[in-house]
Design a protein around this motif. Sequence first.
Motif, PDB file in Angstrom:
ATOM      1  N   TYR A 122      28.342  49.323  37.888  1.00  0.00           N
ATOM      2  CA  TYR A 122      27.800  48.006  37.570  1.00  0.00           C
ATOM      3  C   TYR A 122      28.597  46.914  38.282  1.00  0.00           C
ATOM      4  CZ  TYR A 122      25.717  44.183  34.958  1.00  0.00           C
ATOM      5  OH  TYR A 122      25.068  43.030  34.614  1.00  0.00           O
ATOM      6  N   ALA A 123      29.916  47.093  38.363  1.00  0.00           N
ATOM      7  CA  ALA A 123      30.761  46.135  39.078  1.00  0.00           C
ATOM      8  C   ALA A 123      30.350  46.068  40.552  1.00  0.00           C
ATOM      9  CB  ALA A 123      32.231  46.524  38.956  1.00  0.00           C
ATOM     10  N   LYS A 124      30.065  47.216  41.154  1.00  0.00           N
ATOM     11  CA  LYS A 124      29.616  47.236  42.549  1.00  0.00           C
ATOM     12  C   LYS A 124      28.329  46.429  42.713  1.00  0.00           C
ATOM     13  CE  LYS A 124      29.658  51.390  44.477  1.00  0.00           C
ATOM     14  NZ  LYS A 124      29.624  52.868  44.582  1.00  0.00           N
ATOM     15  N   GLU A 125      27.445  46.565  41.759  1.00  0.00           N
ATOM     16  CA  GLU A 125      26.195  45.814  41.792  1.00  0.00           C
ATOM     17  C   GLU A 125      26.477  44.315  41.696  1.00  0.00           C
ATOM     18  OE1 GLU A 125      22.436  45.904  38.934  1.00  0.00           O
ATOM     19  OE2 GLU A 125      23.021  47.896  39.662  1.00  0.00           O
ATOM     20  N   LEU A 126      27.369  43.923  40.796  1.00  0.00           N
ATOM     21  CA  LEU A 126      27.719  42.512  40.638  1.00  0.00           C
ATOM     22  C   LEU A 126      28.393  41.967  41.895  1.00  0.00           C
ATOM     23  CD1 LEU A 126      29.028  42.562  36.958  1.00  0.00           C
ATOM     24  CD2 LEU A 126      26.853  41.620  37.776  1.00  0.00           C
ATOM     25  N   ILE A 127      29.215  42.778  42.538  1.00  0.00           N
ATOM     26  CA  ILE A 127      29.874  42.358  43.786  1.00  0.00           C
ATOM     27  C   ILE A 127      28.822  42.120  44.863  1.00  0.00           C
ATOM     28  CG2 ILE A 127      31.358  43.150  45.679  1.00  0.00           C
ATOM     29  CD1 ILE A 127      33.080  44.548  43.468  1.00  0.00           C
ATOM     30  N   ARG A 128      27.838  43.015  44.960  1.00  0.00           N
ATOM     31  CA  ARG A 128      26.784  42.860  45.971  1.00  0.00           C
ATOM     32  C   ARG A 128      25.955  41.591  45.728  1.00  0.00           C
ATOM     33  NH1 ARG A 128      26.376  48.529  45.233  1.00  0.00           N
ATOM     34  NH2 ARG A 128      24.593  48.254  43.866  1.00  0.00           N
ATOM     35  N   GLU A 129      25.808  41.199  44.472  1.00  0.00           N
ATOM     36  CA  GLU A 129      25.045  39.979  44.157  1.00  0.00           C
ATOM     37  C   GLU A 129      25.783  38.712  44.562  1.00  0.00           C
ATOM     38  OE1 GLU A 129      24.127  40.154  40.008  1.00  0.00           O
ATOM     39  OE2 GLU A 129      22.748  41.832  40.264  1.00  0.00           O
ATOM     40  N   LYS A 130      27.096  38.775  44.692  1.00  0.00           N
ATOM     41  CA  LYS A 130      27.947  37.669  45.156  1.00  0.00           C
ATOM     42  C   LYS A 130      27.883  36.425  44.276  1.00  0.00           C
ATOM     43  CE  LYS A 130      27.337  39.147  49.913  1.00  0.00           C
ATOM     44  NZ  LYS A 130      26.804  38.793  51.216  1.00  0.00           N
ATOM     45  N   THR A 135      37.731  38.403  39.307  1.00  0.00           N
ATOM     46  CA  THR A 135      38.282  38.087  37.989  1.00  0.00           C
ATOM     47  C   THR A 135      37.153  37.924  36.979  1.00  0.00           C
ATOM     48  OG1 THR A 135      40.190  37.007  38.997  1.00  0.00           O
ATOM     49  CG2 THR A 135      39.723  36.480  36.693  1.00  0.00           C
ATOM     50  N   GLN A 136      36.110  37.208  37.360  1.00  0.00           N
ATOM     51  CA  GLN A 136      34.973  37.016  36.461  1.00  0.00           C
ATOM     52  C   GLN A 136      34.283  38.344  36.155  1.00  0.00           C
ATOM     53  OE1 GLN A 136      33.034  34.178  39.025  1.00  0.00           O
ATOM     54  NE2 GLN A 136      33.522  32.463  37.660  1.00  0.00           N
ATOM     55  N   ILE A 137      34.138  39.181  37.162  1.00  0.00           N
ATOM     56  CA  ILE A 137      33.502  40.487  36.952  1.00  0.00           C
ATOM     57  C   ILE A 137      34.345  41.331  36.012  1.00  0.00           C
ATOM     58  CG2 ILE A 137      32.881  42.668  38.076  1.00  0.00           C
ATOM     59  CD1 ILE A 137      32.023  40.950  40.538  1.00  0.00           C
ATOM     60  N   SER A 138      35.656  41.351  36.232  1.00  0.00           N
ATOM     61  CA  SER A 138      36.517  42.171  35.367  1.00  0.00           C
ATOM     62  C   SER A 138      36.480  41.675  33.923  1.00  0.00           C
ATOM     63  CB  SER A 138      37.951  42.217  35.896  1.00  0.00           C
ATOM     64  OG  SER A 138      38.612  40.992  35.723  1.00  0.00           O
ATOM     65  N   SER A 162      38.093  44.365  47.050  1.00  0.00           N
ATOM     66  CA  SER A 162      38.084  43.605  48.310  1.00  0.00           C
ATOM     67  C   SER A 162      37.636  44.478  49.475  1.00  0.00           C
ATOM     68  CB  SER A 162      39.473  43.045  48.611  1.00  0.00           C
ATOM     69  OG  SER A 162      39.869  42.158  47.608  1.00  0.00           O
ATOM     70  N   GLU A 163      38.137  45.698  49.526  1.00  0.00           N
ATOM     71  CA  GLU A 163      37.727  46.624  50.591  1.00  0.00           C
ATOM     72  C   GLU A 163      36.242  46.950  50.475  1.00  0.00           C
ATOM     73  OE1 GLU A 163      41.995  48.989  51.143  1.00  0.00           O
ATOM     74  OE2 GLU A 163      40.487  49.749  49.720  1.00  0.00           O
ATOM     75  N   TYR A 164      35.763  47.103  49.242  1.00  0.00           N
ATOM     76  CA  TYR A 164      34.345  47.375  49.027  1.00  0.00           C
ATOM     77  C   TYR A 164      33.498  46.206  49.537  1.00  0.00           C
ATOM     78  CZ  TYR A 164      29.891  48.310  46.795  1.00  0.00           C
ATOM     79  OH  TYR A 164      28.553  48.514  46.578  1.00  0.00           O
TER      80      TYR A 164
END
Length: 182
Positions: A122-130, A135-138, A162-164
């Motif tokens: 789910y975090a990966k999905e949130l990262i892709r949404e930008k 910090t907010q995601i965690s 960050s690498e992701y």
Amino acid sequence: MIAISLGVEYILLYNEFESILTGSGCSFFAAKICISEFSTQIERRNIHMAYGPFNAGAGKGGGGSAAYIQIMDYLKAHICGYVTIEDICRENLIGRSQLQKIFREQHNCGVIDFFTKMKVEYAKELIREKNQNFTQISEYLGYSSIHYFSRQFKKITGMTPSEYTASIMARSESKKKTERRV
């Protein structure tokens, strides 16, 4: 009419918060906090009820028992929080050894490891949404710190958040270059 479309679990949740609001001496500030918590709970329950590889029965054999399906629903509803094996057992009326057996059979890992994988996906999905920073995601996913979130993320994916993000951007740029050539 609105209550019917919300479903039974929302009605129960609404009734729980309504009883708090109508309690003796409820101030405006307390009511505002209560309403905010109510909307947060609804949002958490709506998150990915159809969660890709984490759908009920997605493991070996494809079919999930009623207990497995109930536990998956519980995990999806609590994706933004912290749960323990004891919480899962108590809320789903299942023994600890039976719970672990179900998840070992379905996913070759324990239920908490599986829950961590769900959170990272789910975090990966949130990262892709930008729309949110790390910090907010965690915080949104209920991690106690950004450092713990980053460690869990790296443990599951093999790269830091960050690498992701960099790999997503590199793939996106590569795709754009390929499209321009054609």
